[in-house]
Design a protein around this motif. Structure first.
Motif, PDB file in Angstrom:
ATOM      1  N   LEU A 290       0.798  -1.226   0.000  1.00 55.24           N
ATOM      2  CA  LEU A 290       0.000   0.000   0.000  1.00 55.24           C
ATOM      3  C   LEU A 290       0.835   1.283   0.000  1.00 55.24           C
ATOM      4  N   LEU A 291       1.841   1.345   0.823  1.00 54.04           N
ATOM      5  CA  LEU A 291       2.704   2.518   0.880  1.00 54.04           C
ATOM      6  C   LEU A 291       4.131   2.061   0.642  1.00 54.04           C
ATOM      7  N   ILE A 292       4.776   2.651  -0.360  1.00 54.19           N
ATOM      8  CA  ILE A 292       6.150   2.302  -0.695  1.00 54.19           C
ATOM      9  C   ILE A 292       7.051   3.464  -0.303  1.00 54.19           C
ATOM     10  N   TYR A 293       8.034   3.164   0.489  1.00 57.29           N
ATOM     11  CA  TYR A 293       9.038   4.160   0.846  1.00 57.29           C
ATOM     12  C   TYR A 293      10.179   4.060  -0.151  1.00 57.29           C
ATOM     13  N   PHE A 294      10.887   5.168  -0.333  1.00 57.18           N
ATOM     14  CA  PHE A 294      12.048   5.146  -1.208  1.00 57.18           C
ATOM     15  C   PHE A 294      13.159   5.971  -0.595  1.00 57.18           C
ATOM     16  N   THR A 295      14.374   5.620  -0.979  1.00 53.71           N
ATOM     17  CA  THR A 295      15.548   6.438  -0.708  1.00 53.71           C
ATOM     18  C   THR A 295      16.283   6.566  -2.028  1.00 53.71           C
ATOM     19  N   TYR A 296      16.955   7.696  -2.214  1.00 54.56           N
ATOM     20  CA  TYR A 296      17.724   7.854  -3.448  1.00 54.56           C
ATOM     21  C   TYR A 296      18.920   8.752  -3.216  1.00 54.56           C
ATOM     22  N   VAL A 297      19.889   8.614  -4.088  1.00 58.66           N
ATOM     23  CA  VAL A 297      21.066   9.473  -4.107  1.00 58.66           C
ATOM     24  C   VAL A 297      21.296   9.862  -5.560  1.00 58.66           C
ATOM     25  N   ALA A 298      21.413  11.148  -5.814  1.00 51.67           N
ATOM     26  CA  ALA A 298      21.712  11.636  -7.159  1.00 51.67           C
ATOM     27  C   ALA A 298      23.172  11.313  -7.480  1.00 51.67           C
ATOM     28  N   LEU A 299      23.370  10.566  -8.565  1.00 57.16           N
ATOM     29  CA  LEU A 299      24.705  10.116  -8.964  1.00 57.16           C
ATOM     30  C   LEU A 299      24.777  10.020 -10.478  1.00 57.16           C
ATOM     31  N   PRO A 300      25.984  10.068 -11.036  1.00 60.78           N
ATOM     32  CA  PRO A 300      26.136   9.807 -12.473  1.00 60.78           C
ATOM     33  C   PRO A 300      25.739   8.368 -12.798  1.00 60.78           C
ATOM     34  N   ASN A 301      25.308   8.142 -14.026  1.00 60.29           N
ATOM     35  CA  ASN A 301      24.820   6.838 -14.456  1.00 60.29           C
ATOM     36  C   ASN A 301      25.844   5.723 -14.242  1.00 60.29           C
ATOM     37  N   ARG A 302      27.101   5.977 -14.530  1.00 60.35           N
ATOM     38  CA  ARG A 302      28.127   4.937 -14.402  1.00 60.35           C
ATOM     39  C   ARG A 302      28.234   4.436 -12.960  1.00 60.35           C
ATOM     40  N   LEU A 303      28.217   5.351 -11.996  1.00 62.20           N
ATOM     41  CA  LEU A 303      28.291   4.955 -10.594  1.00 62.20           C
ATOM     42  C   LEU A 303      26.980   4.296 -10.146  1.00 62.20           C
ATOM     43  N   SER A 304      25.856   4.787 -10.646  1.00 61.15           N
ATOM     44  CA  SER A 304      24.559   4.171 -10.338  1.00 61.15           C
ATOM     45  C   SER A 304      24.521   2.726 -10.812  1.00 61.15           C
ATOM     46  N   LYS A 305      25.067   2.464 -12.002  1.00 61.06           N
ATOM     47  CA  LYS A 305      25.108   1.093 -12.529  1.00 61.06           C
ATOM     48  C   LYS A 305      25.915   0.182 -11.609  1.00 61.06           C
ATOM     49  N   TYR A 306      27.062   0.660 -11.161  1.00 59.11           N
ATOM     50  CA  TYR A 306      27.915  -0.130 -10.278  1.00 59.11           C
ATOM     51  C   TYR A 306      27.181  -0.466  -8.976  1.00 59.11           C
ATOM     52  N   ILE A 307      26.590   0.548  -8.348  1.00 55.24           N
ATOM     53  CA  ILE A 307      25.915   0.350  -7.067  1.00 55.24           C
ATOM     54  C   ILE A 307      24.710  -0.579  -7.222  1.00 55.24           C
ATOM     55  N   GLU A 308      23.944  -0.366  -8.288  1.00 57.42           N
ATOM     56  CA  GLU A 308      22.795  -1.221  -8.538  1.00 57.42           C
ATOM     57  C   GLU A 308      23.230  -2.683  -8.654  1.00 57.42           C
TER      58      GLU A 308
END
Length: 165
Positions: free
Chosen positions: A115-133
Motif C-alpha cells: 500500500l505505501l512504498i518508501y524510497f531512498t535515493y542518491v543523485a549520482l552519475p549513471n556509471r556509478l549508479s550502474k555499479y551500485i545497482e
C-alpha cells in the motif's frame, strides 16, 4: 561464556540496535576510490508513494523529474517498540531518472499488498549508479527485481519515526 542475542525480526536475522550488514561497504571500499556506503544509500532523500488502489501516487510532490541516480524501494514491515525503529525491507533497486522510474513503477508494479512504498535515493552519475545497482543485486535478494538478481541476503534497515514521516 557468551550471551545468545535474539533477532528483532526473524525474517532476516537482523537486530535494529546494531549496524546493518557490512558486506556492501567492505566491497565498495575495496573497489572504489570514494565509496558510497550502504547507510548513505538508505538514509538520504527518504520519501514515499502510494499504491494505485488507494489513491494517486503523489510522486510529483517530491520534485524528482530532473533527478538522475540510484534508488531503493522499501516496505515498512514491522516495528520494534524496544528500540523505537521501523523494520524496512528493501524490495527493489533501480537507477535512472528517478521521477520517471517511480511513475513507471506505480503504473506497472503491484504494490497492493504494501500500500505505501518508501524510497531512498542518491543523485549520482549513471556509471556509478550502474555499479551500485549491480553490487546490491549481487548481494541481496530484492523480490521485485527480476533480472540479474543472484543475491541471497535480505536487505533491511531500521528507520526512526522521524525518518519515515
Amino acid at each position: 561464556m557468551f550471551e545468545l542475542v535474539s533477532c528483532c525480526f526473524e525474517e532476516c536475522g537482523c537486530r535494529c540496535d546494531q549496524a546493518a550488514d557490512d558486506e556492501f561497504d567492505l566491497i565498495a571500499n575495496s573497489e572504489l576510490v570514494k565509496p558510497i556506503l550502504l547507510h548513505r544509500l538508505a538514509r538520504q532523500n527518504i520519501g514515499w508513494f502510494s499504491d494505485k488502489t488507494i489513491c494517486h501516487h503523489h510522486i510529483e510532490d517530491w520534485n524528482l523529474n530532473q533527478v538522475e541516480g540510484i534508488y531503493i524501494l522499501w516496505h515498512k514491515s514491522d516495528y520494534c517498540a524496544e528500540h523505537e525503529r521501523f523494520h524496512m525491507r528493501a524490495l527493489y533497486v533501480g537507477k535512472g531518472n528517478i521521477g520517471a522510474r517511480f511513475r513507471a513503477h506505480w503504473k506497472n508494479k503491484d504494490f497492493s499488498e504494501e500500500l505505501l512504498i518508501y524510497f531512498t535515493y542518491v543523485a549520482l552519475p549513471n556509471r556509478l549508479s550502474k555499479y551500485i545497482e549491480q553490487l546490491l543485486l549481487d548481494l541481496y535478494n530484492l523480490p521485485l527485481n527480476k533480472s540479474e538478481n543472484p543475491g541471497r541476503k535480505v536487505l533491511c534497515q531500521h528507520f526512526t519515526q522521524f525518518e519515515v514521516d
